[in-house]
Design an enzyme around this catalytic site. Structure first.
Site, PDB file in Angstrom:
ATOM      1  N   ARG A  75       0.832  -1.214   0.000  1.00 13.24           N
ATOM      2  CA  ARG A  75       0.000   0.000   0.000  1.00 13.24           C
ATOM      3  C   ARG A  75       0.860   1.256   0.000  1.00 13.24           C
ATOM      4  O   ARG A  75       0.472   2.293  -0.552  1.00 13.24           O
ATOM      5  CB  ARG A  75      -0.983  -0.005   1.170  1.00 13.24           C
ATOM      6  CG  ARG A  75      -0.323  -0.062   2.526  1.00 13.24           C
ATOM      7  CD  ARG A  75      -1.355  -0.137   3.646  1.00 13.24           C
ATOM      8  NE  ARG A  75      -0.720  -0.445   4.909  1.00 13.24           N
ATOM      9  CZ  ARG A  75      -0.946   0.204   6.053  1.00 13.24           C
ATOM     10  NH1 ARG A  75      -1.810   1.190   6.083  1.00 13.24           N
ATOM     11  NH2 ARG A  75      -0.342  -0.160   7.153  1.00 13.24           N
TER      12      ARG A  75
ATOM     13  N   SER B  75      -4.920   5.064   5.656  1.00 18.70           N
ATOM     14  CA  SER B  75      -4.567   3.644   5.623  1.00 18.70           C
ATOM     15  C   SER B  75      -4.295   3.132   4.219  1.00 18.70           C
ATOM     16  O   SER B  75      -3.409   2.311   4.008  1.00 18.70           O
ATOM     17  CB  SER B  75      -5.700   2.814   6.238  1.00 18.70           C
ATOM     18  OG  SER B  75      -5.912   3.197   7.573  1.00 18.70           O
TER      19      SER B  75
ATOM     20  N   GLU C  92     -19.034   3.326   0.653  1.00 24.14           N
ATOM     21  CA  GLU C  92     -18.280   2.684  -0.423  1.00 24.14           C
ATOM     22  C   GLU C  92     -19.086   2.533  -1.703  1.00 24.14           C
ATOM     23  O   GLU C  92     -18.551   2.646  -2.810  1.00 24.14           O
ATOM     24  CB  GLU C  92     -17.778   1.309   0.037  1.00 24.14           C
ATOM     25  CG  GLU C  92     -16.779   1.353   1.186  1.00 24.14           C
ATOM     26  CD  GLU C  92     -17.415   1.589   2.555  1.00 24.14           C
ATOM     27  OE1 GLU C  92     -18.670   1.530   2.650  1.00 24.14           O
ATOM     28  OE2 GLU C  92     -16.667   1.839   3.526  1.00 24.14           O
TER      29      GLU C  92
ATOM     30  N   HIS D 292      -5.374  -3.852   2.473  1.00 22.00           N
ATOM     31  CA  HIS D 292      -5.756  -4.671   3.626  1.00 22.00           C
ATOM     32  C   HIS D 292      -6.465  -5.954   3.202  1.00 22.00           C
ATOM     33  O   HIS D 292      -7.437  -6.383   3.804  1.00 22.00           O
ATOM     34  CB  HIS D 292      -6.607  -3.874   4.618  1.00 22.00           C
ATOM     35  CG  HIS D 292      -5.871  -2.726   5.238  1.00 22.00           C
ATOM     36  ND1 HIS D 292      -5.403  -1.656   4.497  1.00 22.00           N
ATOM     37  CD2 HIS D 292      -5.500  -2.484   6.521  1.00 22.00           C
ATOM     38  CE1 HIS D 292      -4.784  -0.802   5.289  1.00 22.00           C
ATOM     39  NE2 HIS D 292      -4.816  -1.271   6.513  1.00 22.00           N
TER      40      HIS D 292
ATOM     41  N   ARG E  71      -1.659  -4.987   4.033  1.00 19.08           N
ATOM     42  CA  ARG E  71      -1.444  -3.987   5.072  1.00 19.08           C
ATOM     43  C   ARG E  71       0.022  -3.912   5.495  1.00 19.08           C
ATOM     44  O   ARG E  71       0.594  -2.835   5.595  1.00 19.08           O
ATOM     45  CB  ARG E  71      -2.304  -4.328   6.285  1.00 19.08           C
ATOM     46  CG  ARG E  71      -2.074  -3.382   7.436  1.00 19.08           C
ATOM     47  CD  ARG E  71      -2.802  -3.799   8.701  1.00 19.08           C
ATOM     48  NE  ARG E  71      -2.471  -2.886   9.767  1.00 19.08           N
ATOM     49  CZ  ARG E  71      -2.353  -3.226  11.050  1.00 19.08           C
ATOM     50  NH1 ARG E  71      -2.555  -4.478  11.403  1.00 19.08           N
ATOM     51  NH2 ARG E  71      -2.038  -2.333  11.955  1.00 19.08           N
TER      52      ARG E  71
END
Lengths: 274, 311
Positions: free
Chosen positions: B5, B32, B53, B104, B162
């Site tokens: 990421r 994140s 979303e 993630h 992640r």
């Protein structure tokens, strides 16, 4: 203010579009009659007066864009696109047939003039919001129009999209809600009451205008007011499901039923067409 | 070691500088997913959907229909799960040019637990017509995959992780959609990895070599389209396949490989992955061990499968 002549012309256009819708649905014996007829006056004003578009240049960057979020009213959209010259009106007879470019629900990859794929309710408005954002990023002055059903307001995604239209203050977005009060299972207020819609939209920071969805003058005023408001606008349009054909009006049954031979005759007579 | 990421965040910024049509969307997870870097540099081209979303995916579709190249990010469990129907109807069906970069993915989400560990996203996304599905192994390959996705016209789902993962590919590696990579040659058995499991496959191959077994190692950064030729060649030449993924053994890499082999060259297969179970809370490393997603388990699978080899 629309001139008297313009109003008469648009009324005549809407009558012709109703005839096209009924013939196309009768031919295919499949499709959504009631919601196509309730929406057609709104769409007539947009496609034949208010929107900036050109059938000869469907990819014209500066065009206004129309999103039929209530995608099941595809016959109304196809009637408008054919009359505007996006494709030959003979194609209308192929609605919902195998191999036709006129799918049961609007398909941007198959039909000239269709901007996005819709039909799964609630999704068209998000796409319209995205189109309005794209216009802002690209510095285009063009506007985006989204037509929703009142039953469609039951979809949670609608309120996510409304929230974002208000948050990003998309002044180039105009939403019209075709409030015909009916959905497949019956009256909207019985199935799942979404009212009071005007207060709800206002609470989401939208500019809200109430209009008569079958009155050309009322609609013309609403679209003009939306354009100069400098805010994202929702036009709450009161309509009658099946409008223009007495035997279909205000009947949930005709949500997704095409006219029979006999019904078509009655309908065409009522509209002064044979 | 770098998290995929983080590589995404960097390359998205680079793409933003290169092309004014690149826009980014997020659903309140920009810190994140690492789209925050893009948001800071190009605020007029960044749209936070908030915790919504479905709307994020729809807005991305509209932005693509309006000529932009949207990158929409959230966690894999929400992208492929919560927004599945929006991805289906608003992106895949109209073949719109949206890149869904889901971070993630898998159980290495760790402490947040099974509710947040997507073990089914590759299977869901792979089933959609028009959809391309990528699962890069490390930072450098992620950067290359994101650039390849940006250059490709059409919807792409990219699954990232992640935590920090070992580096497998050189900094200047390239990525070709639909192409697998042979990382090590071998004749006895083939280990096929995707995502962070490719590094484990390499580790397993080294251990197998010490035991006198020559394992071939393939990496499939492109789950769909899958490099079927490379898979079939490996089956013909080594006669046994072990797949490794941080995902359910149903419908992801293992499923895709089995489909190809069943039709083209049936050989014994072992699928290492989540055995039709959800994950749970715990440190990432311990979870990988708990669910058998380790180099040791790949060695065991390879040794076991050799006994099932035909001929």
């Amino acid at each position: 203010m629309l001139s008297e002549q313009t109003v008469q012309d648009l009324e005549q256009t809407a009558r012709e579009l109703r005839v096209d819708i009924l013939k196309m649905l009768h031919r295919s014996q499949s499709g959504h009659t009631g919601g196509s007829l309730s929406a057609i006056d709104i769409m007539a004003v947009l496609f034949f007066h208010h929107m900036k578009h050109d059938a000869a240049r469907p990819d014209w960057e500066e065009r206004d864009r129309f999103v039929l979020s209530k995608g099941h009213a595809a016959p109304a959209l196809y009637a408008c696109l054919a009359k505007a010259g996006y494709f030959p009106s003979e194609d209308l007879a192929t609605l919902r047939q195998l191999g036709s470019h006129l799918q049961g629900h609007p398909d941007m990859r198959k039909t000239s003039g269709v901007e996005v794929c819709t039909g799964s309710l609630g999704q068209g408005l998000s796409q319209a919001v995205g189109l309005a954002m794209a216009n802002k990023v690209a510095g285009r002055k063009s506007r985006v129009y989204a037509l929703l059903g009142d039953g469609e307001l039951q979809e949670g995604q609608i309120w996510e999209a409304i929230m974002s239209a208000g948050h990003y203050q998309l002044s180039n977005l105009c939403i019209v809600v075709d409030c015909n009060g009916l959905q497949i299972d019956g009256f909207t207020e019985d199935v799942m009451n979404v009212g009071p819609v005007t207060a709800k939209f206002a609470a989401f920071n939208m500019h809200v205008i109430e209009a008569d969805g079958h009155d050309i003058t009322s609609l013309g005023q609403a679209f003009s007011a939306a354009e100069v408001s400098g805010r994202p606008t929702v036009i709450v349009a009161s309509t009658v499901k099946g409008k223009g054909v007495s035997i279909f009006e205000n009947k949930a049954k005709y949500h997704g039923v095409a006219p029979s031979d006999e019904e078509l005759q009655i309908a065409l007579e009522g509209l002064g067409a044979q | 070691m770098i998290a995929t990421r983080d590589a995404y965040g960097q390359v998205l910024l680079e793409l933003g500088r290169q092309n004014p049509k690149v826009v980014a969307l997020d659903a309140d997870l920009s810190g994140s997913t690492k789209t925050a870097k893009f948001a800071k540099k190009f605020p007029e081209r960044f749209f936070n959907a908030g915790i919504a979303e479905a709307n994020m995916v729809g807005m991305a579709a509209g932005l693509a229909a309006g000529g932009m190249i949207p990158f929409a990010s959230t966690f894999a469990v929400f992208a492929a799960g919560r927004a599945f129907e929006q991805i289906r109807q608003s992106l895949a069906y109209p073949r719109l040019n949206v890149k869904v970069v889901a971070t993630h993915g898998g159980i290495t989400v760790g402490e947040d637990g099974g509710s947040h560990q997507s073990v089914e996203d590759l299977a869901i996304m792979r089933s959609l017509p028009n959809m391309t599905v990528l699962c890069p192994a490390d930072g450098p390959e992620t950067a290359a995959a994101i650039r390849a996705a940006a250059a490709y016209e059409g919807p792409v789902y990219i699954r990232l992780g992640r935590g920090k993962v070992p580096v497998v590919f050189p900094e200047d590696c390239t990525f070709e959609i639909g192409r697998g990579v042979t990382l090590k040659d071998g004749t006895d058995v083939t280990l096929i990895g995707t995502g962070l499991m490719t590094a484990m496959a390499l580790e397993a191959a080294a251990e197998l070599a010490a035991r006198g077994i020559q394992a071939r190692v393939l990496h499939m950064g492109s789950i769909k389209p899958l490099d079927e030729e490379l898979v079939l060649k490996a089956a013909r030449e080594t006669g046994a396949i072990v797949t490794a993924e941080e995902h359910s053994v149903i419908g992801g890499l293992g499923g895709a490989v089995c489909e190809v082999l069943a039709e083209g060259c049936p050989v014994p297969v072992e699928r290492v992955g989540m055995r039709d179970v959800f994950g749970q809370s715990g440190p990432a490393g311990k979870l990988l061990e708990h669910y058998g997603l380790t180099a040791d388990k790949l060695v065991e699978s390879a040794e076991r499968i050799l006994k099932r080899k035909i001929g």
